[in-house]
Design a protein around this motif. Structure first.
Motif, PDB file in Angstrom:
ATOM      1  N   ALA A   9       0.884  -1.158   0.000  1.00 44.16           N
ATOM      2  CA  ALA A   9       0.000   0.000   0.000  1.00 44.16           C
ATOM      3  C   ALA A   9       0.930   1.218   0.000  1.00 44.16           C
ATOM      4  O   ALA A   9       1.323   1.712   1.053  1.00 44.16           O
ATOM      5  N   ILE A  10       1.314   1.654  -1.203  1.00 50.77           N
ATOM      6  CA  ILE A  10       2.254   2.764  -1.348  1.00 50.77           C
ATOM      7  C   ILE A  10       1.484   4.065  -1.145  1.00 50.77           C
ATOM      8  O   ILE A  10       0.567   4.376  -1.909  1.00 50.77           O
ATOM      9  N   VAL A  11       1.864   4.813  -0.115  1.00 49.62           N
ATOM     10  CA  VAL A  11       1.147   6.025   0.261  1.00 49.62           C
ATOM     11  C   VAL A  11       2.037   7.242   0.020  1.00 49.62           C
ATOM     12  O   VAL A  11       3.216   7.247   0.370  1.00 49.62           O
ATOM     13  N   LEU A  12       1.427   8.265  -0.581  1.00 54.46           N
ATOM     14  CA  LEU A  12       2.117   9.528  -0.822  1.00 54.46           C
ATOM     15  C   LEU A  12       1.093  10.654  -0.705  1.00 54.46           C
ATOM     16  O   LEU A  12       0.095  10.656  -1.432  1.00 54.46           O
ATOM     17  N   GLY A  13       1.319  11.568   0.222  1.00 50.96           N
ATOM     18  CA  GLY A  13       0.447  12.734   0.356  1.00 50.96           C
ATOM     19  C   GLY A  13      -1.013  12.395   0.588  1.00 50.96           C
ATOM     20  O   GLY A  13      -1.890  13.043   0.027  1.00 50.96           O
ATOM     21  N   GLY A  14      -1.288  11.385   1.392  1.00 50.53           N
ATOM     22  CA  GLY A  14      -2.662  11.034   1.695  1.00 50.53           C
ATOM     23  C   GLY A  14      -3.364  10.240   0.606  1.00 50.53           C
ATOM     24  O   GLY A  14      -4.579  10.078   0.639  1.00 50.53           O
ATOM     25  N   ARG A  15      -2.611   9.729  -0.356  1.00 50.05           N
ATOM     26  CA  ARG A  15      -3.178   8.908  -1.436  1.00 50.05           C
ATOM     27  C   ARG A  15      -2.438   7.581  -1.485  1.00 50.05           C
ATOM     28  O   ARG A  15      -1.262   7.514  -1.164  1.00 50.05           O
TER      29      ARG A  15
ATOM     30  N   TRP B 181      -3.670   7.107  -8.192  1.00 49.06           N
ATOM     31  CA  TRP B 181      -3.470   7.516  -6.796  1.00 49.06           C
ATOM     32  C   TRP B 181      -4.838   7.874  -6.247  1.00 49.06           C
ATOM     33  O   TRP B 181      -5.521   8.737  -6.802  1.00 49.06           O
ATOM     34  N   LEU B 182      -5.249   7.213  -5.166  1.00 47.00           N
ATOM     35  CA  LEU B 182      -6.587   7.403  -4.615  1.00 47.00           C
ATOM     36  C   LEU B 182      -6.532   7.934  -3.186  1.00 47.00           C
ATOM     37  O   LEU B 182      -5.843   7.369  -2.333  1.00 47.00           O
ATOM     38  N   ALA B 183      -7.290   8.998  -2.926  1.00 42.55           N
ATOM     39  CA  ALA B 183      -7.467   9.517  -1.568  1.00 42.55           C
ATOM     40  C   ALA B 183      -8.537   8.673  -0.880  1.00 42.55           C
ATOM     41  O   ALA B 183      -9.240   7.876  -1.515  1.00 42.55           O
TER      42      ALA B 183
ATOM     43  N   ARG C 146       3.853  13.577   3.671  1.00 43.81           N
ATOM     44  CA  ARG C 146       4.456  12.952   4.832  1.00 43.81           C
ATOM     45  C   ARG C 146       4.818  11.511   4.512  1.00 43.81           C
ATOM     46  O   ARG C 146       3.986  10.764   4.028  1.00 43.81           O
ATOM     47  N   PRO C 147       6.050  11.097   4.753  1.00 41.36           N
ATOM     48  CA  PRO C 147       6.429   9.719   4.448  1.00 41.36           C
ATOM     49  C   PRO C 147       5.785   8.748   5.415  1.00 41.36           C
ATOM     50  O   PRO C 147       5.431   9.096   6.528  1.00 41.36           O
ATOM     51  N   VAL C 148       5.661   7.503   4.957  1.00 37.29           N
ATOM     52  CA  VAL C 148       5.151   6.424   5.794  1.00 37.29           C
ATOM     53  C   VAL C 148       6.234   6.076   6.807  1.00 37.29           C
ATOM     54  O   VAL C 148       7.403   5.968   6.469  1.00 37.29           O
ATOM     55  N   SER C 149       5.845   5.905   8.059  1.00 32.18           N
ATOM     56  CA  SER C 149       6.837   5.523   9.068  1.00 32.18           C
ATOM     57  C   SER C 149       7.121   4.036   8.965  1.00 32.18           C
ATOM     58  O   SER C 149       6.242   3.266   8.633  1.00 32.18           O
TER      59      SER C 149
END
Length: 138
Positions: free
Chosen positions: A6-12, A99-101, A134-137
């Protein structure tokens, strides 16, 4: 064992449309694939994202529980991930990428095994969307 990112970038989150096989073509999933006998789950995710999307990722925490695939013949585990470096994902093995919010997650037809993960991911995307980029922790 099958793993997904689940690659997340900027809330998407990145969603990928399957190109094949015909029964699942056009359905949406998280990128990933089978864990080889000499790999860890994390190593498999890194390899699969490089092969399928042409990107390097950092793997974070698990999302949701184990999802049974193929009448109990395999288990899917999905992990949060973030992109490493400037490369953007390219659909090398999929027919489309999106990319999906959180409020867009229901706009695509997810594979059945991915649907419970989508539900678990929604609150995370809402909180991540409050801090774009914000990067994924890990």
């Amino acid at each position: 064992m099958v793993v997904g990112a689940a690659i997340v970038l900027g809330g998407r989150v990145l969603a990928c449309a399957r190109a094949h096989p015909p029964p699942t073509a056009g359905k949406w999933e998280f990128p990933g694939g089978k864990v080889e006998t000499d790999e860890t789950e994390v190593d498999a995710l890194i390899r699969e994202c490089r092969e399928e999307l042409g990107v390097a990722i950092a793997v974070g925490d698990r999302v949701g529980g184990d999802q049974v695939l193929g009448h109990g013949r395999a288990v899917l585990r999905v992990y949060l991930a973030s992109l490493c470096g400037p490369a953007q994902p390219t659909a090398l093995e999929h027919s489309a990428l999106r990319w999906l919010a959180a409020d867009e997650l229901d706009q695509v037809d997810w594979l059945p095994a991915d649907q419970p993960i989508v539900a678990e991911l929604r609150p995370y995307l809402v909180s991540a969307g409050a801090a774009p980029g914000r990067p994924v922790s890990s």
